[in-house]
Design an enzyme around this catalytic site. Structure first.
Site, PDB file in Angstrom:
ATOM      1  N   LEU A  24       0.855  -1.187   0.000  1.00 33.50           N
ATOM      2  CA  LEU A  24       0.000   0.000   0.000  1.00 33.50           C
ATOM      3  C   LEU A  24       0.896   1.243   0.000  1.00 33.50           C
ATOM      4  CD1 LEU A  24      -2.706  -1.002   2.656  1.00 33.50           C
ATOM      5  CD2 LEU A  24      -2.911  -1.056   0.162  1.00 33.50           C
ATOM      6  N   GLU A  31      -8.030   3.499   8.809  1.00 29.72           N
ATOM      7  CA  GLU A  31      -8.618   3.033   7.550  1.00 29.72           C
ATOM      8  C   GLU A  31      -8.523   1.517   7.482  1.00 29.72           C
ATOM      9  OE1 GLU A  31     -10.046   2.317   3.867  1.00 29.72           O
ATOM     10  OE2 GLU A  31      -7.992   1.722   4.309  1.00 29.72           O
TER      11      GLU A  31
HETATM   12  N1  LIG Z   1      -5.643   0.185  -1.673  1.00 29.61           N
HETATM   13  C1  LIG Z   1      -6.351  -0.923  -1.711  1.00 29.61           C
HETATM   14  O1  LIG Z   1      -7.523  -0.938  -1.306  1.00 29.61           O
HETATM   15  C2  LIG Z   1      -5.732  -2.192  -2.232  1.00 29.61           C
HETATM   16  C3  LIG Z   1      -6.468  -3.385  -2.252  1.00 29.61           C
HETATM   17  C4  LIG Z   1      -5.862  -4.528  -2.772  1.00 29.61           C
HETATM   18  C5  LIG Z   1      -4.571  -4.470  -3.280  1.00 29.61           C
HETATM   19  N2  LIG Z   1      -3.901  -3.306  -3.244  1.00 29.61           N
HETATM   20  C6  LIG Z   1      -2.545  -3.198  -3.823  1.00 29.61           C
HETATM   21  O2  LIG Z   1      -2.638  -3.602  -5.195  1.00 29.61           O
HETATM   22  C7  LIG Z   1      -1.470  -4.331  -5.564  1.00 29.61           C
HETATM   23  C8  LIG Z   1      -1.847  -5.760  -5.950  1.00 29.61           C
HETATM   24  O3  LIG Z   1      -2.901  -5.724  -6.885  1.00 29.61           O
HETATM   25  P1  LIG Z   1      -2.703  -6.178  -8.411  1.00 29.61           P
HETATM   26  O4  LIG Z   1      -3.782  -5.518  -9.191  1.00 29.61           O
HETATM   27  O5  LIG Z   1      -1.287  -5.932  -8.829  1.00 29.61           O
HETATM   28  O6  LIG Z   1      -2.882  -7.751  -8.363  1.00 29.61           O
HETATM   29  P2  LIG Z   1      -4.107  -8.712  -7.909  1.00 29.61           P
HETATM   30  O7  LIG Z   1      -5.355  -8.378  -8.663  1.00 29.61           O
HETATM   31  O8  LIG Z   1      -4.189  -8.809  -6.448  1.00 29.61           O
HETATM   32  O9  LIG Z   1      -3.530 -10.102  -8.422  1.00 29.61           O
HETATM   33  C9  LIG Z   1      -3.319 -10.312  -9.782  1.00 29.61           C
HETATM   34  C10 LIG Z   1      -3.274 -11.802  -9.994  1.00 29.61           C
HETATM   35  O10 LIG Z   1      -4.555 -12.364  -9.720  1.00 29.61           O
HETATM   36  C11 LIG Z   1      -4.797 -13.434 -10.615  1.00 29.61           C
HETATM   37  N3  LIG Z   1      -5.957 -13.068 -11.433  1.00 29.61           N
HETATM   38  C12 LIG Z   1      -6.282 -11.834 -11.897  1.00 29.61           C
HETATM   39  N4  LIG Z   1      -7.431 -11.896 -12.596  1.00 29.61           N
HETATM   40  C13 LIG Z   1      -7.844 -13.179 -12.531  1.00 29.61           C
HETATM   41  C14 LIG Z   1      -8.960 -13.867 -13.045  1.00 29.61           C
HETATM   42  N5  LIG Z   1      -9.899 -13.235 -13.766  1.00 29.61           N
HETATM   43  N6  LIG Z   1      -9.072 -15.185 -12.821  1.00 29.61           N
HETATM   44  C15 LIG Z   1      -8.123 -15.829 -12.103  1.00 29.61           C
HETATM   45  N7  LIG Z   1      -7.040 -15.239 -11.582  1.00 29.61           N
HETATM   46  C16 LIG Z   1      -6.905 -13.937 -11.801  1.00 29.61           C
HETATM   47  C17 LIG Z   1      -3.527 -13.627 -11.394  1.00 29.61           C
HETATM   48  O11 LIG Z   1      -2.727 -14.487 -10.580  1.00 29.61           O
HETATM   49  P3  LIG Z   1      -1.583 -15.466 -11.175  1.00 29.61           P
HETATM   50  O12 LIG Z   1      -0.501 -14.553 -11.674  1.00 29.61           O
HETATM   51  O13 LIG Z   1      -1.174 -16.286  -9.983  1.00 29.61           O
HETATM   52  O14 LIG Z   1      -2.243 -16.270 -12.246  1.00 29.61           O
HETATM   53  C18 LIG Z   1      -2.951 -12.222 -11.408  1.00 29.61           C
HETATM   54  O15 LIG Z   1      -1.561 -12.178 -11.658  1.00 29.61           O
HETATM   55  C19 LIG Z   1      -0.547  -4.257  -4.353  1.00 29.61           C
HETATM   56  O16 LIG Z   1       0.288  -3.126  -4.440  1.00 29.61           O
HETATM   57  C20 LIG Z   1      -1.526  -4.109  -3.188  1.00 29.61           C
HETATM   58  O17 LIG Z   1      -0.918  -3.510  -2.062  1.00 29.61           O
HETATM   59  C21 LIG Z   1      -4.446  -2.175  -2.736  1.00 29.61           C
END
Ligand SMILES: NC(=O)c1ccc[n+]([C@@H]2O[C@H](COP(=O)([O-])OP(=O)(O)OC[C@H]3O[C@@H](n4cnc5c(N)ncnc54)[C@H](OP(=O)(O)O)[C@@H]3O)[C@@H](O)[C@H]2O)c1
Length: 185
Positions: A24, A31
């Site tokens: 984050l 929050e």
């Molecule tokens: N501020 C907030 O509220 C908040 C909330 C959540 C996360 N975050 C931040 O967001 C970042 C992570 O999020 P991100 O968007 O990079 O990744 P993410 O959505 O958490 O993960 C992506 C992974 O999910 C899997 N995936 C995605 N779509 C899919 C689908 N339709 N079906 C099956 N699997 C699927 C794949 O995994 P595989 O590669 O294993 O196939 C993909 O590489 C971090 O920095 C975290 O701290 C912030």
């Protein structure tokens, strides 16, 4: 649980950033407490809520905080077998949001379902017919980010209020934010 409704919960800064370098961009204790309260809270104490997250968001949770307690943790990945070997017992791994929804519908002990990120998972969930509300913490500052909350057409959502969720500005240190709830119409 016959009729699953998807609630999205996220915190985003002014440029809609949600993450940077796998973590984050901010540290906001109150929050985070709001996130925990919303995703854990149940009316029926015999039930639990489910949290659905992408594999990278799972990886982002510090090891001593995962799985998220008192919640059914569901991780989405395209490499189910590989990830199943890595996660603790009890954590469920599915290859699509629809599979996760079907699984939740097959149980009668899950009260509400929270989609907790990241980007692609939020996008799929907000476009899903079962999407109900987006709980978006709108941070009034800018942070450097590499991951963003998907844009959504606010014409298709109505801003609503809920008992117990303050509408006034929240302040932590020099960061100001609002808890906003968008209900899909
Ligand atoms: N501020 C907030 O509220 C908040 C909330 C959540 C996360 N975050 C931040 O967001 C970042 C992570 O999020 P991100 O968007 O990079 O990744 P993410 O959505 O958490 O993960 C992506 C992974 O999910 C899997 N995936 C995605 N779509 C899919 C689908 N339709 N079906 C099956 N699997 C699927 C794949 O995994 P595989 O590669 O294993 O196939 C993909 O590489 C971090 O920095 C975290 O701290 C912030």
């Amino acid at each position: 649980m016959a009729n699953v409704k998807l609630n999205l919960i996220a915190a985003a800064c002014e440029n809609m950033g949600i993450g940077v370098n796998g973590t984050l961009p901010w540290r906001l204790k109150k929050e985070m407490a709001f996130f925990t309260k919303m995703t854990s809270g149940v009316k029926d104490l015999n039930k639990k809520n489910a949290v659905i997250m992408g594999r990278r968001s799972w990886d982002c949770i510090p090891e001593n905080y995962r799985p998220l307690v008192n919640r059914v943790n569901i991780v989405l990945t395209r490499n189910v077998q590989q990830i199943e070997q890595r996660v603790p017992q009890g954590v469920l791994v599915f290859s699509s949001l629809d599979e996760a929804v079907k699984y939740i519908e097959s149980r009668d002990d899950i009260e509400s379902t929270w989609v907790i990120g990241g980007s692609a998972i939020y996008k799929e969930a907000m476009d899903h017919e079962k999407c109900d509300k987006i709980y978006l913490t709108e941070i009034q500052n800018n942070f450097q980010c590499d991951t963003y909350f998907p844009s959504f057409d606010k014409q298709h959502y109505q801003l609503v209020e809920e008992d117990g969720i303050p509408t006034e500005a929240q302040v932590e240190g020099d960061i100001k934010y609002y808890f906003r709830i968008y209900k899909k119409v």
